[in-house]
Scaffold this motif. Structure first.
Motif, mmCIF file in Angstrom:
data_model
loop_
_atom_site.group_PDB
_atom_site.id
_atom_site.type_symbol
_atom_site.label_atom_id
_atom_site.label_comp_id
_atom_site.label_asym_id
_atom_site.label_seq_id
_atom_site.Cartn_x
_atom_site.Cartn_y
_atom_site.Cartn_z
ATOM 1 N N VAL A 86 0.853 -1.195 0.000
ATOM 2 C CA VAL A 86 0.000 0.000 0.000
ATOM 3 C C VAL A 86 0.885 1.240 0.000
ATOM 4 C CG1 VAL A 86 -1.864 1.247 1.154
ATOM 5 C CG2 VAL A 86 -1.745 -1.260 1.334
ATOM 6 N N VAL A 87 0.571 2.175 -0.905
ATOM 7 C CA VAL A 87 1.280 3.456 -0.951
ATOM 8 C C VAL A 87 0.271 4.577 -0.757
ATOM 9 C CG1 VAL A 87 2.692 5.042 -2.304
ATOM 10 C CG2 VAL A 87 3.074 2.573 -2.484
ATOM 11 N N MET A 88 0.537 5.430 0.203
ATOM 12 C CA MET A 88 -0.267 6.636 0.391
ATOM 13 C C MET A 88 0.547 7.835 -0.077
ATOM 14 S SD MET A 88 -2.079 8.288 3.790
ATOM 15 C CE MET A 88 -0.573 8.960 4.520
ATOM 16 N N ILE A 89 0.057 8.519 -1.099
ATOM 17 C CA ILE A 89 0.670 9.756 -1.568
ATOM 18 C C ILE A 89 -0.033 10.907 -0.875
ATOM 19 C CG2 ILE A 89 1.195 11.184 -3.572
ATOM 20 C CD1 ILE A 89 0.926 8.647 -5.298
ATOM 21 N N GLU A 90 0.740 11.786 -0.283
ATOM 22 C CA GLU A 90 0.194 12.909 0.482
ATOM 23 C C GLU A 90 0.613 14.226 -0.161
ATOM 24 O OE1 GLU A 90 0.680 14.908 4.954
ATOM 25 O OE2 GLU A 90 1.591 12.962 4.508
ATOM 26 N N TYR A 91 -0.355 15.034 -0.564
ATOM 27 C CA TYR A 91 -0.122 16.354 -1.132
ATOM 28 C C TYR A 91 -0.405 17.376 -0.041
ATOM 29 C CZ TYR A 91 -0.522 13.684 -5.476
ATOM 30 O OH TYR A 91 -0.359 12.741 -6.476
ATOM 31 N N LEU A 110 -0.507 5.871 11.710
ATOM 32 C CA LEU A 110 -0.343 5.068 10.499
ATOM 33 C C LEU A 110 1.077 4.518 10.394
ATOM 34 C CD1 LEU A 110 -2.274 7.282 7.907
ATOM 35 C CD2 LEU A 110 -3.117 5.292 9.171
ATOM 36 N N ILE A 111 2.060 5.330 10.781
ATOM 37 C CA ILE A 111 3.456 4.872 10.734
ATOM 38 C C ILE A 111 3.670 3.730 11.717
ATOM 39 C CG2 ILE A 111 5.839 5.535 11.280
ATOM 40 C CD1 ILE A 111 5.175 8.301 10.060
ATOM 41 N N GLY A 118 5.710 -2.946 7.393
ATOM 42 C CA GLY A 118 5.925 -3.146 5.963
ATOM 43 C C GLY A 118 4.682 -3.068 5.101
ATOM 44 N N THR A 119 3.521 -2.769 5.687
ATOM 45 C CA THR A 119 2.285 -2.709 4.909
ATOM 46 C C THR A 119 2.189 -1.431 4.090
ATOM 47 O OG1 THR A 119 1.066 -4.051 6.512
ATOM 48 C CG2 THR A 119 -0.251 -2.615 5.076
ATOM 49 N N LEU A 120 2.604 -0.318 4.670
ATOM 50 C CA LEU A 120 2.349 0.998 4.076
ATOM 51 C C LEU A 120 3.640 1.755 3.798
ATOM 52 C CD1 LEU A 120 0.251 3.289 3.397
ATOM 53 C CD2 LEU A 120 0.473 3.992 5.798
ATOM 54 N N ARG A 121 3.627 2.467 2.685
ATOM 55 C CA ARG A 121 4.665 3.430 2.347
ATOM 56 C C ARG A 121 3.971 4.781 2.187
ATOM 57 N NH1 ARG A 121 9.662 4.044 -0.094
ATOM 58 N NH2 ARG A 121 9.879 5.539 -1.801
ATOM 59 N N LEU A 219 -3.848 10.039 -1.985
ATOM 60 C CA LEU A 219 -4.191 8.882 -2.807
ATOM 61 C C LEU A 219 -3.670 7.657 -2.077
ATOM 62 C CD1 LEU A 219 -3.124 10.120 -6.374
ATOM 63 C CD2 LEU A 219 -5.467 9.947 -5.482
ATOM 64 N N ILE A 220 -4.531 6.682 -1.834
ATOM 65 C CA ILE A 220 -4.123 5.437 -1.193
ATOM 66 C C ILE A 220 -4.368 4.310 -2.183
ATOM 67 C CG2 ILE A 220 -4.500 3.833 0.734
ATOM 68 C CD1 ILE A 220 -5.271 6.194 2.456
#
Length: 256
Positions: A86-91, A110-111, A118-121, A219-220
């Motif tokens: 899973v990648v969360m892009i943060e603007y 979340l971190i 290792g689930t989220l970037r 965006l997730i």
């Protein structure tokens, strides 16, 4: 949108972004106030409902938007495994109060819960929309990242009351010291250099291309979320994206 911006994010993403602008941001956007000085709407979350995130893994997800994840293992403005499911892009903007609220209240959860296992970037994108100090802070954050201290700068800049002190040159130096940036002369050169300007402009154009109307926007794995929504909105979106990612290999096997 300029033709340059459209080309930058690709025709497929432009098509998905049109859907995002008409459907997703409208559906998830909380109550807003208009800021006449910037002509940008900032998200008000105090009395607004949470964005709705479907329990169906594929609902509200745009595959073309998921492709915006860079997954660069050397990116200093990202945290988490490059191959995380899973990648969360943060603007976000360092002068945005609701970005600060998210950074203080939700991002650490979340971190701890997802990045460390290792689930989220999380991939940060600079989206300065509040004028010269926003731009300066974005450049400074990038410069801190060149010495491996972006996330420490991020924490310092988003501390309670930090944005009220402004982001003038002396204040940016103070934040860099607080973040543990070792070489302040290099930091000053980097934050005023062409590379910082180009990197921030690239992130801005990506956000402009998406039609993101406010900060923070997310965006997730291709699912858009607008605003500093409650923690549950993000955990549900991450869990849904994780389930979809885990199911994808099984679906591929079935196709074979």
């Amino acid at each position: 949108m300029s033709s340059r911006r459209a080309v930058a994010i690709g025709a497929g993403v432009v098509a998905a972004a049109a859907l995002l602008g008409v459907v997703s941001y409208t559906a998830t956007k909380p109550a807003t106030r208009s800021d006449a000085s910037t002509r940008v709407e900032t998200v008000e979350t105090g009395d607004s409902p949470a964005a709705e995130v479907s329990t169906e893994p594929g609902a509200g997800v745009y595959p073309e938007l998921a492709k915006l994840a860079r997954r660069d293992g050397a990116d200093p403005l990202a945290v988490g495994r490059a191959d995380a499911p899973v990648v969360m892009i943060e603007y976000a903007d360092f002068k945005c109060g609701y970005c600060g609220k998210f950074a203080r209240d939700t991002e650490p959860v979340l971190i701890e819960k997802y990045v460390k296992n290792g689930t989220l970037r999380i991939e940060w994108r600079n989206y300065p929309i509040f004028g010269e100090e926003s731009e300066a802070a974005a450049h400074a954050g990038w410069a801190a990242g060149q010495q491996g201290r972006f996330w420490e700068f991020h924490s310092a800049a988003y501390a309670e009351g930090a944005k009220e002190k402004g982001f003038g040159a002396d204040r940016l130096d103070a934040l860099a010291r607080e973040a543990g940036v070792k070489d302040l002369d290099r930091f000053r050169r980097d934050r005023t250099g062409d590379a910082a300007a180009a990197a921030v402009r690239k992130d801005q154009e990506e956000a402009y291309g998406l039609g993101a109307p406010s900060t923070p926007s997310f965006l997730i794995n291709g699912r858009p979320i607008a605003g500093a929504q409650p923690e549950e909105t993000f955990t549900q979106a991450v869990e849904s994206a994780k389930a979809a990612a885990e199911a994808a290999p099984e679906a591929d096997k079935g196709d074979r």
